[in-house]
Every structure is written in C-alpha cells, then in structure tokens.
Design a protein around this motif. Structure first.
Motif, mmCIF file in Angstrom:
data_model
loop_
_atom_site.group_PDB
_atom_site.id
_atom_site.type_symbol
_atom_site.label_atom_id
_atom_site.label_comp_id
_atom_site.label_asym_id
_atom_site.label_seq_id
_atom_site.Cartn_x
_atom_site.Cartn_y
_atom_site.Cartn_z
ATOM 1 N N GLY A 241 33.688 46.201 51.494
ATOM 2 C CA GLY A 241 34.770 45.575 50.762
ATOM 3 C C GLY A 241 35.612 46.619 50.089
ATOM 4 O O GLY A 241 35.348 47.820 50.132
ATOM 5 N N VAL A 242 36.620 46.119 49.391
ATOM 6 C CA VAL A 242 37.386 46.943 48.460
ATOM 7 C C VAL A 242 36.578 47.043 47.163
ATOM 8 O O VAL A 242 36.182 46.027 46.591
ATOM 9 C CB VAL A 242 38.760 46.314 48.191
ATOM 10 N N MET A 243 36.332 48.271 46.719
ATOM 11 C CA MET A 243 35.553 48.472 45.496
ATOM 12 C C MET A 243 36.505 48.413 44.303
ATOM 13 O O MET A 243 37.227 49.363 44.003
ATOM 14 C CB MET A 243 34.814 49.803 45.535
ATOM 15 N N LEU A 244 36.509 47.281 43.620
ATOM 16 C CA LEU A 244 37.520 46.997 42.612
ATOM 17 C C LEU A 244 37.526 47.984 41.440
ATOM 18 O O LEU A 244 38.596 48.236 40.874
ATOM 19 C CB LEU A 244 37.354 45.554 42.119
ATOM 20 N N PRO A 245 36.397 48.564 41.045
ATOM 21 C CA PRO A 245 36.472 49.546 39.957
ATOM 22 C C PRO A 245 37.327 50.771 40.277
ATOM 23 O O PRO A 245 37.712 51.506 39.372
ATOM 24 C CB PRO A 245 35.004 49.951 39.748
ATOM 25 N N HIS A 246 37.631 50.997 41.552
ATOM 26 C CA HIS A 246 38.447 52.152 41.934
ATOM 27 C C HIS A 246 39.942 51.852 41.882
ATOM 28 O O HIS A 246 40.749 52.750 42.112
ATOM 29 C CB HIS A 246 38.120 52.603 43.366
ATOM 30 N N HIS A 247 40.333 50.599 41.648
ATOM 31 C CA HIS A 247 41.728 50.199 41.833
ATOM 32 C C HIS A 247 42.198 49.268 40.721
ATOM 33 O O HIS A 247 41.393 48.575 40.093
ATOM 34 C CB HIS A 247 41.900 49.452 43.173
ATOM 35 N N GLN A 248 43.501 49.205 40.554
ATOM 36 C CA GLN A 248 44.089 48.189 39.701
ATOM 37 C C GLN A 248 44.248 46.902 40.521
ATOM 38 O O GLN A 248 44.671 46.943 41.677
ATOM 39 C CB GLN A 248 45.450 48.641 39.172
ATOM 40 N N PRO A 249 43.942 45.748 39.943
ATOM 41 C CA PRO A 249 44.042 44.497 40.690
ATOM 42 C C PRO A 249 45.416 44.263 41.304
ATOM 43 O O PRO A 249 45.509 43.765 42.444
ATOM 44 C CB PRO A 249 43.712 43.428 39.640
ATOM 45 N N LEU A 250 46.487 44.614 40.607
ATOM 46 C CA LEU A 250 47.824 44.401 41.157
ATOM 47 C C LEU A 250 48.021 45.179 42.445
ATOM 48 O O LEU A 250 48.587 44.663 43.425
ATOM 49 C CB LEU A 250 48.889 44.807 40.138
ATOM 50 N N VAL A 251 47.555 46.427 42.479
ATOM 51 C CA VAL A 251 47.744 47.264 43.665
ATOM 52 C C VAL A 251 46.977 46.693 44.853
ATOM 53 O O VAL A 251 47.485 46.648 45.987
ATOM 54 C CB VAL A 251 47.321 48.715 43.378
ATOM 55 N N LEU B 10 39.811 39.045 51.806
ATOM 56 C CA LEU B 10 39.655 40.145 50.856
ATOM 57 C C LEU B 10 38.267 40.089 50.227
ATOM 58 O O LEU B 10 38.005 39.300 49.322
ATOM 59 C CB LEU B 10 40.746 40.052 49.781
ATOM 60 N N GLY B 11 37.366 40.933 50.756
ATOM 61 C CA GLY B 11 36.044 41.063 50.172
ATOM 62 C C GLY B 11 36.053 42.157 49.129
ATOM 63 O O GLY B 11 36.621 43.228 49.345
ATOM 64 N N LEU B 12 35.405 41.891 47.992
ATOM 65 C CA LEU B 12 35.481 42.802 46.847
ATOM 66 C C LEU B 12 34.089 43.110 46.311
ATOM 67 O O LEU B 12 33.240 42.226 46.205
ATOM 68 C CB LEU B 12 36.327 42.164 45.743
ATOM 69 N N GLY B 13 33.891 44.382 45.978
ATOM 70 C CA GLY B 13 32.627 44.803 45.395
ATOM 71 C C GLY B 13 32.866 45.687 44.199
ATOM 72 O O GLY B 13 34.006 45.934 43.793
ATOM 73 N N ARG B 14 31.786 46.185 43.633
ATOM 74 C CA ARG B 14 31.922 47.049 42.452
ATOM 75 C C ARG B 14 31.002 48.261 42.514
ATOM 76 O O ARG B 14 30.624 48.812 41.480
ATOM 77 C CB ARG B 14 31.648 46.239 41.190
ATOM 78 N N GLU C 63 34.472 52.138 32.767
ATOM 79 C CA GLU C 63 33.875 50.824 32.590
ATOM 80 C C GLU C 63 34.941 49.745 32.754
ATOM 81 O O GLU C 63 35.992 49.795 32.122
ATOM 82 C CB GLU C 63 33.229 50.712 31.212
ATOM 83 N N ARG C 64 34.685 48.792 33.620
ATOM 84 C CA ARG C 64 35.639 47.719 33.873
ATOM 85 C C ARG C 64 34.917 46.385 33.845
ATOM 86 O O ARG C 64 33.712 46.312 34.116
ATOM 87 C CB ARG C 64 36.303 47.907 35.248
ATOM 88 N N ASP C 65 35.635 45.336 33.522
ATOM 89 C CA ASP C 65 35.093 43.983 33.541
ATOM 90 C C ASP C 65 35.368 43.402 34.919
ATOM 91 O O ASP C 65 36.491 43.000 35.235
ATOM 92 C CB ASP C 65 35.764 43.141 32.450
ATOM 93 N N PHE C 66 34.340 43.374 35.772
ATOM 94 C CA PHE C 66 34.511 42.958 37.163
ATOM 95 C C PHE C 66 35.025 41.525 37.248
ATOM 96 O O PHE C 66 35.940 41.227 38.032
ATOM 97 C CB PHE C 66 33.168 43.095 37.893
ATOM 98 N N ALA C 67 34.474 40.629 36.447
ATOM 99 C CA ALA C 67 34.909 39.235 36.491
ATOM 100 C C ALA C 67 36.371 39.105 36.090
ATOM 101 O O ALA C 67 37.139 38.360 36.719
ATOM 102 C CB ALA C 67 34.034 38.383 35.568
ATOM 103 N N GLU D 226 26.297 35.738 39.963
ATOM 104 C CA GLU D 226 26.676 34.988 38.764
ATOM 105 C C GLU D 226 28.191 34.943 38.612
ATOM 106 O O GLU D 226 28.770 33.892 38.307
ATOM 107 C CB GLU D 226 26.038 35.621 37.527
ATOM 108 N N VAL D 227 28.836 36.091 38.799
ATOM 109 C CA VAL D 227 30.290 36.156 38.677
ATOM 110 C C VAL D 227 30.948 35.276 39.729
ATOM 111 O O VAL D 227 31.885 34.520 39.434
ATOM 112 C CB VAL D 227 30.764 37.619 38.806
ATOM 113 N N ALA D 228 30.469 35.361 40.978
ATOM 114 C CA ALA D 228 31.052 34.563 42.056
ATOM 115 C C ALA D 228 30.882 33.072 41.788
ATOM 116 O O ALA D 228 31.806 32.282 42.032
ATOM 117 C CB ALA D 228 30.407 34.938 43.385
#
Length: 324
Positions: free
Chosen positions: A75-85, A103-107, A123-127, A165-167
């Motif tokens: 997936g796209v590892m969301l901690p590496h990116h800004q959600p808008l991008v 769009l599969g997303l991981g952390r 540190e990012r809030d994945f949810a 849990e988040v999903a």
C-alpha cells in the motif's frame, strides 16, 4: 474468493532495478489476460531487493498497458505522505484508469533508521490521516482538491491488530496477512481479531458491510518439491534481512542452495517458507479453502515471488486456473 496479485517489483541479482519495474508491468498485463480481478503494487524505500518505491507512478505505467483489471496500492504508507498529496496522486491516476483505482493504505515505518530520517517520519495520527484523505477524495474537505477523481477511489487498510480497530471505526475494508492468518502458527488470535473487527464495524457509504482480503505468498508448481524450490529465493532474502539488516535481490535457486547458511539463517528461511502456501494445484486449493472458511475472506491477494520469471508466470497461470 476474488483473486488478485501483489507485485512488489522484486529485484533480481545481476539485473538493473529498471528490469524489476518493467517486469511488474508485464506481469500486470498477463494478470489481466488470465482473469485476475485486481493488481496491487507496494511502496518500499531504500531496500536493495525492491524497486517499487512510487505506487502512483508505477500504477500509471500499468494503466497504460491494461484496460479492465483494477489497480491498487498495497500500500501507500501514509506516515510518509501528506493526505492531500496522496489524494491528488490517486485522483490523477483515475484520469487514465477511470473506475479501476483502489487505494490501499498502511502505516509501516521506513526499513532502517536512515530511511526513516530521509522520509522525515514523525508521529502521526493514522486514523485522522485516513479520515482527512477520504474527505479530500469525496469532496467534503475544507479545500476542493484538483483534479477531482474520475469516479470513486475505494480505500482499504493494510491492517494489523490496531489497524483493524481503525478500519472498523471508519467503515473501511481490510487486507490482512502475516501472523493474523496463523498459517504457520496458532490461528485463534487472528480469528478473534477478525471477529472483533466485524463486531465493531461501522457501516460507511463505501462499504456497508465489513470486508476482509487475505494476503500471503502463494506459489503453484507441478510438484511439491518444485514449489518448495520456488520459495527458496524469497526465504533466503528474508533470512539475510533478519540477520544482516539488508533485504537483498532475489538469487537463483541453485545459488541459494550453494550459499553458506548459518543455523539461525536456516531457521529464518524455514519460518518464511512455512508462512507461504505452496505446492501442487490440489495442495494449494485445499489450504486456500481452509483459509477462506476460517477468515471469511472475499479476496485472495497472492504475493508470491521467485527469481525465475518464467516459473512465476506459470505459477500465476496455475493459480488463476485453480480459482477460475
């Protein structure tokens, strides 16, 4: 179960990285011809054995060579990116493959501390990031993103315990693998985790019901011994990664068999092989049927890899025929 492939653009010893990327595109073309429903690509950074670092770019190349198969990031590892991008990249991708993009997303963090520093990980809030990303895609964010997606972009979560849990809270389908499947261990913790996900699930517009896809290495050959050989290059790479910190390109089976392997490396290689589903068509069918019944999965994400591309293509064809 629906059937899909995950290709991580594994590099091969003696080949340039570009060959791995071209091989991914060719494998996607073959997967469409074989009737696979979805083709996933991954995101890794600074890993010698993997050339797949930019999922949106790679999927654009796949989109240009295919017409019907769905295209996903796993997936796209969301901690590496800004959600808008991320939203902008995948909305752009829909211009070239409308109605086919997932769009599969991981952390997962970067592979090593230097990679994590290069990615500016924090540190990012994945949810919260998932919710913001969905708002950009569905047009409810505080800014209007451009381009607007050409159709829906379904989101998936690559889930571990906390990810489930988040999903569930956000009403998103999940892709699970590894220990949660209990392929080489106790299946009960995974069964309980999936039951909790389903009980806690909050229906969403995208997914009114919880949905589970399972991901693991699957390789099919004419004999069990040949299938075991196909597993060797990946198992040896994992053994080296766990003992040296370097995840290397795939080597030929003969080179792996001739390689000096410590007792610790041999145990790691055996554990990796044990978590895969490999064998003859009938053996693989029996194990997948058990996994489907136990997990209630609606999709199999087959993530197998081996050094020999011809043997891998034959395995893909056999698996497609098995679940046709």
């Amino acid at each position: 179960m629906r059937l899909s492939l995950l290709d991580r653009s594994r590099t091969r010893a003696g080949e340039p990285d570009a060959a791995a990327l071209r091989g991914t595109v060719e494998r996607a073309v073959a997967a469409e011809r074989l009737g696979y429903g979805r083709f996933w690509v991954a995101e890794h950074h600074g890993v010698p054995g993997i050339a797949g670092a930019a999922p949106a770019v790679l999927l654009a190349a796949v989109a240009g060579r295919t017409t019907t198969i769905r295209l996903g990031s796993a997936g796209v590892m969301l901690p590496h990116h800004q959600p808008l991008v991320v939203a902008e990249q995948f909305a752009t991708l829909t211009a070239f493959a409308p109605g086919r993009v997932d769009l599969g997303l991981g952390r997962s963090p970067g592979f090593t501390p230097p990679v994590r520093r290069a990615l500016r990980e924090a540190e990012r809030d994945f949810a919260a990031d998932l919710a913001e990303l969905r708002a950009h895609l569905d047009g409810t964010a505080e800014i209007t993103m451009h381009p607007r997606p050409a159709g829906d972009v379904p989101m998936w979560v690559l889930a571990t315990g906390r990810g489930l849990e988040v999903a569930a809270a956000l009403g998103l389908p999940v892709v699970v693998g590894g220990p949660l499947l209990g392929v080489a261990g106790d299946p009960e913790p995974g069964r309980q985790a999936l039951a909790r996900y389903r009980r806690a699930y909050r229906p969403s517009e995208q997914a009114p019901e919880p949905e589970v896809a399972i991901s693991l290495d699957v390789l099919v050959a004419d004999t069990a011994a040949e299938a075991a050989d196909l597993l060797l290059p990946e198992a040896w790479a994992m053994a080296q990664a766990r003992t040296t910190g370097v995840f290397p390109p795939l080597e030929p089976v003969a080179a792996v068999e001739a390689a000096p392997m410590t007792a610790v490396q041999r145990r790691h290689a055996e554990r990796t092989a044990a978590t895969a589903v490999a064998g003859t068509a009938s053996q693989v069918a029996a194990r997948l049927a058990e996994l489907a019944e136990r997990t209630g999965a609606t999709e199999l994400v087959a993530a197998g890899s081996t050094h020999d591309r011809t043997a891998l293509a034959a395995s893909d064809a056999a698996l497609a025929g098995l679940l046709a």
